[in-house]
Motif scaffolding. Structure first.
Motif: not given
Ligand code: CO
Length: 136
Positions: A86-87, A113, A132-133, A135-136
């Motif tokens: 996530k971060d 990312t 990091e995923t 962010k769509h």
């Protein structure tokens, strides 16, 4: 802490030849255009699969970080696996607190990312990329 497997990285001497293999041998139909990250010394593309991706990477220019891998594995080979987090900054701190060797400051990877790499000695010989995923 780790999220989905995002991709498996495969180092190859020729992306064009590897793309033909995935098309002809495995009937892969969804393969991205070849991109270049000159600052990171790689050409890359993604073979999109229903549940994940294969990242094909070829050295670009002198001093590419994957050249030494290909020197040891001239035909290519599995190079890293990538998990989403996530971060990325929290992940880096946590990794370091646990004594792992983080190989780079967070930098923008092929998916746009930030990514970090964890030394293979910390994970049973496997180079781990944390990403990091998006962010769509
Ligand atoms: Co990767």
């Amino acid at each position: 802490m780790i999220g989905p497997l995002n991709h498996v990285g495969v180092a190859v001497p020729s992306i064009e030849k590897a793309i033909e293999t995935y098309k002809n041998l495995y009937n892969a139909t969804d393969i991205t255009e070849i991109g270049e990250m000159t600052d990171q010394g790689v050409k890359f593309c993604f073979v999109n699969l229903p549940n994940s991706q294969i990242e094909l990477i070829e050295p670009l220019g002198d001093g590419s970080p994957i050249q030494s891998f290909l020197d040891k594995n001239p035909k290519g080979g599995q190079h890293h696996i990538c998990f989403e987090v996530k971060d990325i900054h929290k992940a880096k701190i946590e990794m370091e607190e646990k004594g792992a060797t983080v190989l780079n400051e967070p930098r923008i990877g092929a998916h746009g990312t930030p990514i970090i790499f964890i030394h293979p000695k910390d994970s049973d010989g496997v180079l781990i990329e944390l990403m990091e995923t998006p962010k769509h």
